[in-house]
Motif scaffolding. Structure first.
Motif, PDB file in Angstrom:
ATOM      1  N   ARG A 247      -7.549  -2.338  -3.463  1.00 35.95           N
ATOM      2  CA  ARG A 247      -6.257  -3.013  -3.620  1.00 35.95           C
ATOM      3  C   ARG A 247      -5.551  -2.489  -4.865  1.00 35.95           C
ATOM      4  NH1 ARG A 247      -6.096  -8.211  -0.834  1.00 35.95           N
ATOM      5  NH2 ARG A 247      -7.843  -8.190   0.623  1.00 35.95           N
ATOM      6  N   VAL A 248      -4.230  -2.272  -4.734  1.00 32.13           N
ATOM      7  CA  VAL A 248      -3.441  -1.687  -5.818  1.00 32.13           C
ATOM      8  C   VAL A 248      -2.208  -2.555  -6.078  1.00 32.13           C
ATOM      9  CG1 VAL A 248      -2.155   0.344  -6.574  1.00 32.13           C
ATOM     10  CG2 VAL A 248      -4.195   0.630  -5.170  1.00 32.13           C
ATOM     11  N   LYS A 249      -1.962  -2.861  -7.356  1.00 33.32           N
ATOM     12  CA  LYS A 249      -0.762  -3.620  -7.733  1.00 33.32           C
ATOM     13  C   LYS A 249       0.438  -2.693  -7.770  1.00 33.32           C
ATOM     14  CE  LYS A 249      -3.185  -7.028 -10.495  1.00 33.32           C
ATOM     15  NZ  LYS A 249      -3.368  -7.631 -11.823  1.00 33.32           N
ATOM     16  N   ASN A 250       1.537  -3.147  -7.179  1.00 33.23           N
ATOM     17  CA  ASN A 250       2.806  -2.432  -7.178  1.00 33.23           C
ATOM     18  C   ASN A 250       3.888  -3.402  -7.637  1.00 33.23           C
ATOM     19  OD1 ASN A 250       2.475   0.291  -5.407  1.00 33.23           O
ATOM     20  ND2 ASN A 250       1.121  -1.284  -4.607  1.00 33.23           N
ATOM     21  N   ILE A 251       4.923  -2.874  -8.267  1.00 31.00           N
ATOM     22  CA  ILE A 251       6.066  -3.685  -8.682  1.00 31.00           C
ATOM     23  C   ILE A 251       7.282  -3.248  -7.863  1.00 31.00           C
ATOM     24  CG2 ILE A 251       7.609  -4.325 -10.585  1.00 31.00           C
ATOM     25  CD1 ILE A 251       4.792  -5.324 -11.034  1.00 31.00           C
TER      26      ILE A 251
ATOM     27  N   VAL B 206       0.255 -12.861   2.549  1.00 27.77           N
ATOM     28  CA  VAL B 206       0.810 -11.618   3.094  1.00 27.77           C
ATOM     29  C   VAL B 206       2.329 -11.739   3.164  1.00 27.77           C
ATOM     30  CG1 VAL B 206       0.914 -10.095   5.105  1.00 27.77           C
ATOM     31  CG2 VAL B 206      -1.281 -11.039   4.375  1.00 27.77           C
ATOM     32  N   VAL B 207       3.019 -10.783   2.531  1.00 31.02           N
ATOM     33  CA  VAL B 207       4.473 -10.722   2.568  1.00 31.02           C
ATOM     34  C   VAL B 207       4.910  -9.824   3.723  1.00 31.02           C
ATOM     35  CG1 VAL B 207       6.560 -10.027   1.312  1.00 31.02           C
ATOM     36  CG2 VAL B 207       4.656 -11.111   0.083  1.00 31.02           C
TER      37      VAL B 207
ATOM     38  N   SER C 207      -1.330  -1.482   7.068  1.00 29.14           N
ATOM     39  CA  SER C 207      -1.191  -1.684   5.631  1.00 29.14           C
ATOM     40  C   SER C 207      -0.621  -3.071   5.377  1.00 29.14           C
ATOM     41  CB  SER C 207      -0.279  -0.621   5.031  1.00 29.14           C
ATOM     42  OG  SER C 207      -0.835   0.656   5.219  1.00 29.14           O
ATOM     43  N   TYR C 208      -0.985  -3.630   4.216  1.00 26.63           N
ATOM     44  CA  TYR C 208      -0.590  -4.992   3.884  1.00 26.63           C
ATOM     45  C   TYR C 208      -0.056  -5.065   2.472  1.00 26.63           C
ATOM     46  CZ  TYR C 208      -3.683  -5.891   7.834  1.00 26.63           C
ATOM     47  OH  TYR C 208      -4.270  -5.868   9.070  1.00 26.63           O
ATOM     48  N   GLY C 209       0.865  -5.997   2.249  1.00 26.72           N
ATOM     49  CA  GLY C 209       1.363  -6.314   0.919  1.00 26.72           C
ATOM     50  C   GLY C 209       1.279  -7.813   0.715  1.00 26.72           C
ATOM     51  N   GLU C 210       0.589  -8.226  -0.352  1.00 31.08           N
ATOM     52  CA  GLU C 210       0.404  -9.651  -0.642  1.00 31.08           C
ATOM     53  C   GLU C 210       1.084 -10.012  -1.957  1.00 31.08           C
ATOM     54  OE1 GLU C 210      -3.840 -10.124  -0.782  1.00 31.08           O
ATOM     55  OE2 GLU C 210      -4.057  -9.977   1.389  1.00 31.08           O
TER      56      GLU C 210
ATOM     57  N   GLU D 247       5.496  -8.631  -8.123  1.00 31.19           N
ATOM     58  CA  GLU D 247       4.293  -7.809  -8.008  1.00 31.19           C
ATOM     59  C   GLU D 247       3.713  -8.001  -6.610  1.00 31.19           C
ATOM     60  OE1 GLU D 247       0.105  -8.602  -9.849  1.00 31.19           O
ATOM     61  OE2 GLU D 247       1.334  -7.525 -11.328  1.00 31.19           O
ATOM     62  N   ILE D 248       3.396  -6.889  -5.963  1.00 30.12           N
ATOM     63  CA  ILE D 248       2.816  -6.911  -4.628  1.00 30.12           C
ATOM     64  C   ILE D 248       1.496  -6.142  -4.675  1.00 30.12           C
ATOM     65  CG2 ILE D 248       3.124  -6.155  -2.219  1.00 30.12           C
ATOM     66  CD1 ILE D 248       5.016  -8.390  -2.904  1.00 30.12           C
ATOM     67  N   VAL D 249       0.449  -6.728  -4.152  1.00 31.15           N
ATOM     68  CA  VAL D 249      -0.851  -6.065  -4.075  1.00 31.15           C
ATOM     69  C   VAL D 249      -0.971  -5.473  -2.678  1.00 31.15           C
ATOM     70  CG1 VAL D 249      -3.350  -6.366  -4.152  1.00 31.15           C
ATOM     71  CG2 VAL D 249      -1.892  -7.597  -5.775  1.00 31.15           C
ATOM     72  N   CYS D 250      -1.207  -4.162  -2.620  1.00 31.43           N
ATOM     73  CA  CYS D 250      -1.222  -3.448  -1.341  1.00 31.43           C
ATOM     74  C   CYS D 250      -2.588  -2.842  -1.051  1.00 31.43           C
ATOM     75  CB  CYS D 250      -0.176  -2.338  -1.353  1.00 31.43           C
ATOM     76  SG  CYS D 250       1.512  -2.924  -1.553  1.00 31.43           S
ATOM     77  N   TYR D 251      -2.915  -2.770   0.235  1.00 34.55           N
ATOM     78  CA  TYR D 251      -4.134  -2.113   0.697  1.00 34.55           C
ATOM     79  C   TYR D 251      -3.946  -1.725   2.158  1.00 34.55           C
ATOM     80  CZ  TYR D 251      -5.207  -6.682   2.735  1.00 34.55           C
ATOM     81  OH  TYR D 251      -5.153  -7.855   3.444  1.00 34.55           O
ATOM     82  N   SER D 252      -4.808  -0.835   2.641  1.00 35.96           N
ATOM     83  CA  SER D 252      -4.735  -0.353   4.020  1.00 35.96           C
ATOM     84  C   SER D 252      -6.092  -0.477   4.697  1.00 35.96           C
ATOM     85  CB  SER D 252      -4.309   1.116   4.061  1.00 35.96           C
ATOM     86  OG  SER D 252      -2.992   1.262   3.601  1.00 35.96           O
TER      87      SER D 252
END
Length: 150
Positions: free
Chosen positions: A12-16, A129-130, A120-123, A93-98
């Motif tokens: 999981r990776v944090k994205n802004i 889940v967004v 892929s998901y963004g939380e 901030e969105i945490v993403c993973y695939s």
């Protein structure tokens, strides 16, 4: 070829959802809607702030699935769909993973093709889940041969 990866997830990776990145993205796709760019429009909207274009998650980092290697050249972007629970808000901030969902082969006039399906998901910060995205990557026969040779 990629069947052993079905069900494997990335880290999981944090994205802004950064304002400048949204502006550049909107400009690059030619969609300069004020809801993406104009702060006053965003404040007066039902979202009480600016949002990102629907395909903006394409620029996010989704981490790496251990052992899964895809070359930068020779792949075909077959299809991609997005599903949203709500829009992405500027500054959040969105945490993403695939996750690899499927892999199958098909014979075509172009030779043997591989089809890799990645979800892929963004939380958000609360783990809700967004958005989710389903992408199909087509792996040409030439790329398949190059990967087998590795």
């Amino acid at each position: 070829m990629f069947k052993p990866y079905i069900g494997k997830q990335s880290n999981r990776v944090k994205n802004i959802v950064e304002r400048g990145a949204v502006k550049k993205f909107a400009e690059s796709i030619g969609d300069l809607h004020p809801i993406y760019l104009d702060e006053e429009t965003g404040l007066q909207s039902r979202y009480k702030g600016n949002i990102a274009p629907p395909t903006f998650p394409r620029v996010f980092d989704y981490g790496e699935i251990e052992g899964l290697f895809l070359p930068n050249k020779g792949l075909i972007h077959g299809e991609q769909t997005y599903h949203y629970e709500r829009p992405l808000l500027i500054g959040e901030e969105i945490v993403c993973y695939s996750e690899v969902k499927d892999y199958y082969d098909k014979t075509s006039s172009m030779g043997e093709l591989g089809f890799l399906v990645i979800e892929s998901y963004g939380e958000d910060k609360d783990g809700k889940v967004v958005f989710s995205s389903t992408q199909t990557v087509i792996i040409s026969e030439a790329v398949r041969k190059a990967l087998i040779g590795k």
